[in-house]
Structure formats: C-alpha cells, structure tokens
Design a protein around this motif. Sequence first.
Motif, PDB file in Angstrom:
ATOM      1  N   MET A   1     -10.448 -19.559 -19.396  1.00 48.39           N
ATOM      2  CA  MET A   1     -11.140 -18.356 -19.832  1.00 48.39           C
ATOM      3  C   MET A   1     -12.629 -18.612 -20.052  1.00 48.39           C
ATOM      4  O   MET A   1     -13.443 -17.690 -19.976  1.00 48.39           O
TER       5      MET A   1
ATOM      6  N   LEU B   1      -1.958 -16.855 -14.431  1.00 52.10           N
ATOM      7  CA  LEU B   1      -3.257 -16.551 -15.034  1.00 52.10           C
ATOM      8  C   LEU B   1      -4.398 -16.838 -14.064  1.00 52.10           C
ATOM      9  O   LEU B   1      -5.368 -16.072 -13.983  1.00 52.10           O
TER      10      LEU B   1
ATOM     11  N   ALA C   1      -4.607 -14.021 -11.702  1.00 46.34           N
ATOM     12  CA  ALA C   1      -5.213 -12.844 -12.339  1.00 46.34           C
ATOM     13  C   ALA C   1      -6.727 -12.974 -12.372  1.00 46.34           C
ATOM     14  O   ALA C   1      -7.452 -11.996 -12.128  1.00 46.34           O
ATOM     15  N   ILE C   2      -7.210 -14.179 -12.646  1.00 45.95           N
ATOM     16  CA  ILE C   2      -8.665 -14.409 -12.652  1.00 45.95           C
ATOM     17  C   ILE C   2      -9.234 -14.309 -11.246  1.00 45.95           C
ATOM     18  O   ILE C   2     -10.277 -13.682 -11.014  1.00 45.95           O
TER      19      ILE C   2
ATOM     20  N   THR D   1     -10.154 -10.935  -9.751  1.00 52.51           N
ATOM     21  CA  THR D   1     -11.417 -10.313 -10.189  1.00 52.51           C
ATOM     22  C   THR D   1     -12.624 -10.899  -9.476  1.00 52.51           C
ATOM     23  O   THR D   1     -13.752 -10.428  -9.693  1.00 52.51           O
TER      24      THR D   1
ATOM     25  N   PRO E   1      -9.060  -6.164 -10.677  1.00 52.56           N
ATOM     26  CA  PRO E   1      -7.995  -6.936 -11.341  1.00 52.56           C
ATOM     27  C   PRO E   1      -6.626  -6.338 -11.040  1.00 52.56           C
ATOM     28  O   PRO E   1      -6.522  -5.179 -10.616  1.00 52.56           O
TER      29      PRO E   1
ATOM     30  N   LEU F   1      -4.654 -12.423 -22.994  1.00 48.09           N
ATOM     31  CA  LEU F   1      -4.867 -11.218 -22.196  1.00 48.09           C
ATOM     32  C   LEU F   1      -5.328 -10.038 -23.053  1.00 48.09           C
ATOM     33  O   LEU F   1      -6.115  -9.198 -22.613  1.00 48.09           O
TER      34      LEU F   1
ATOM     35  N   LEU G   1      -9.827 -11.517 -19.440  1.00 48.36           N
ATOM     36  CA  LEU G   1     -10.227 -12.342 -18.306  1.00 48.36           C
ATOM     37  C   LEU G   1     -11.739 -12.554 -18.345  1.00 48.36           C
ATOM     38  O   LEU G   1     -12.459 -11.820 -19.028  1.00 48.36           O
TER      39      LEU G   1
END
Length: 434
Positions: free
Chosen positions: A112, A136, A139-140, A143, A152, A175, A180
Amino acid sequence: MTSTAPHQSVLDEPFVLDLFAGPGGLDVAGRALGIPSLGIEWDKSACLTRYAAGLDTLHADVSAVRRDAFESLPPEINVLAGGPPCQTYSVAGKGAGRKALSEVKDYIKRLMAEEQIDKDLEKLSDPRTAMVLEPLRYAIQATRSPNRENRPYDVIVLEQVPAVAALWEHYAEVLKETGLPDGTKYEVVVDVLNTETYGVPQTRSRAVLIARRAGLGQPSLPEATHRAYDPKEWNRRQAEARQPTLYDAAVPESEARTEDGLLPWRSMGETLAPHGRRTPFLVRSNYGSSGIPGRRGVRTDRQPATTVTGRISRFVVFEHFHESTVVYEGPRFSMDEAGMLQSFPPGYPWSGTARAQQVGNAVPPLFGAHLLSAALGLPAPDPDVMGEPWRPTTEEQRAKLRNHGCGDAYECTARCPRPQDQAPVRSSETKKTK
C-alpha cells in the motif's frame, strides 16, 4: 450480516477474473448465473478439466500473468475472485501461523505504500506465502492498467479455509481504511460460512470476503437457505428413536424442518440416489470438517458428507442394510459422485490426473453461486439449475479453448508452467498441517 434489500445487480455486465481457478467451481457458478468468467490456473490436469468443461482458461502462473501479461486480460473484467493457496496459514493460532500472518501483514502494508517487495518475496521458504498477496496485487495493478483506463475492480470475492479469516480481516481493514494506492476504497464483509447451509451436501466451512467499491453499496453475506448440520442433535435424535439397526435409528429429514423456513440440509442419499447410488449406505471417513471432531467418523446417506478432500477416493462406502448392523463394503465414490457431493453438476468432465485432488480443492459451485449472487446483489441461485447435467463441449471448442489457454490446440507450450513446478513445496512444517 445477511441481505434484506430488494435484489438489484450492482453491475450492469459483471465479468469475473478467477485467480487460482482450479477445475472450475466458481466458473460453473458464474455460468449458472449467466456471468462470463476467465480462470487462471497453473495445474495442467485442472486445466484439462476446464477445457473439457468448456471454461475459458489461461494455463499460467497467476503471478506471471500479473507481471507479464496483465494488459492482455479483457478490459471489461470488473469482478476479482479467487482462493489463493493458504496452507502456510492452516496452523493459525499456533506459532507458525501467527508468524506467517504477521509476515504477510507487513507485506500488505508495504504494498500500500508502493514499496517494491518482490526481491524479499523470492527469499521466502514457502512461495505460497507470497501467493496470498496476489488478489491485492491484482487489485492494485488494475488501477495502473492503460488497457483498463486505470479502472479499479468493482467487486472482490475471496474464499479459503477458516484459518484464513484473520488474513481476510486484515484485507478488509486495508481495503476500507487505507484504500488502494490510487485512493480507491471498498466496503467489506468477512465471515466464516458453512456450505451445507447453502444446499451443498457436505459439511465444509469457508472464510469468505466480499468487497464492493465505495459507492456501490454495502455488501452483504448470502442468506442461508438450509439448516446447519449439528452432529450432537443428530446423535440425540438417533438415540431417541431407539431403533434396532444402525441405519433405521436415523430420524427422517422431514422432521428436521425449522420454523424459520430453512430447508433441511441436503443429504448424500438425496444427491446421489437419483444417479444410481444404491441406498441406504454408510460412509466411513477418517477426515473431520474444519477440525470439529463431531463431524468425523461414520455417516449415513441421510446426512451430508464430511468435507470432501483429495482423500475422497479413500472413503469406504458400506451398503446392504437389513435387520442387523451387518454391512457390506460397496463401490467407493466415483469422481462423478464426489463432484456431486461438492455440488458440481452430474457428468462434469473430470480429466487429467489427480482427479480426487481436483475435486477436493474446488470451490463448491452452489456455494460459489451464493457468494457471487450476494456480492452482485442478485437473487439466490436456483439449486435445480445448478444440478442439471453438464453439457459436454465439442472437440472443436475444447481445441479452441486450449489454443487460447496454452498456445496450442493439443498440447502445452513453453509459455505454460513447467511440469516440475506443478507440485507444491513440501516442508516439514507443511506436512504437519495436513
């Protein structure tokens, strides 16, 4: 928290990316709901099953796709799902489990903060510790994807063994509170659910996480549709029946209906008898469910199965009950039957090797359908639709899928994971957790 709001999908056109997709449990769920999906799976045999089932698949390492081929993924994917291998956390609560959890929390914090952690991850004794970070990291990455216009994922759905609940709680905290690196935050729910309460004919507990991007509403856990299996209550009812035989002591399920409208849990016999399995029968297993001793041992066909694992082919089935406790060993469960106990449709095309392991590792499709429905705000899935025989794919379709997934219509290529990499790392610690 369960859903009480009217059903209205939070997404117009959901499209699922299924990480660590296995033989297709979540993809089968998506198909029953009319939701397209793409699965990433590194095990060759699981991919062969997926191709035979007609499921869109990449035979690849999840980490490698993120690093080298993320931009080739369909940009319309808006739901991220999966269950990363978490054997290193199966001893949660003990020294090794706490150490692993503390370690991964530190890596999440660094991710993060946009720190580079790959070199440190390469030094880990068990690479599966790094795998739990992949959802995770995807997910990053979403973006930062030009192909996605840096959008996202809207929804995230994760599931694993109950010991991973502490990790999902940390995921939820990050989250919701931290967000993020681009500032995207999610509303999240986490809990441990029992699959028999969703109509799956086995007792199996799973830690689940459902997240929705902020602005899409508060997510809810799926509402239970069936009664939970209580071994103590079952044994009490047997004792009260005072019948002379082991099988006849079982009280009919119809007497177990609850006032709140929940259906009785679905039994093995109810699931398998229509497909030729002789009843009554007993199943003997030395494997418990989620470490609960009351779920071990012998069960009748009027009960749900114990947790279906890669040992399902070792379960001994006894049949031919009469007026005594004498029983006779019958045929063991076929892979088709084992799959049905996982709620896969009859006729699902299990392929390749280690088929029992494929069955045991899979997400129960009916449970997966409940998770996806809750995550997206859809009505609960129709179990009758989930139970319809699987339609086999054509050889032409299979070849097309394999060409996409492996790079060749009939065999693996250099871009596929190497066979010697298929077996997971085995250490003295992981052996103890099995």
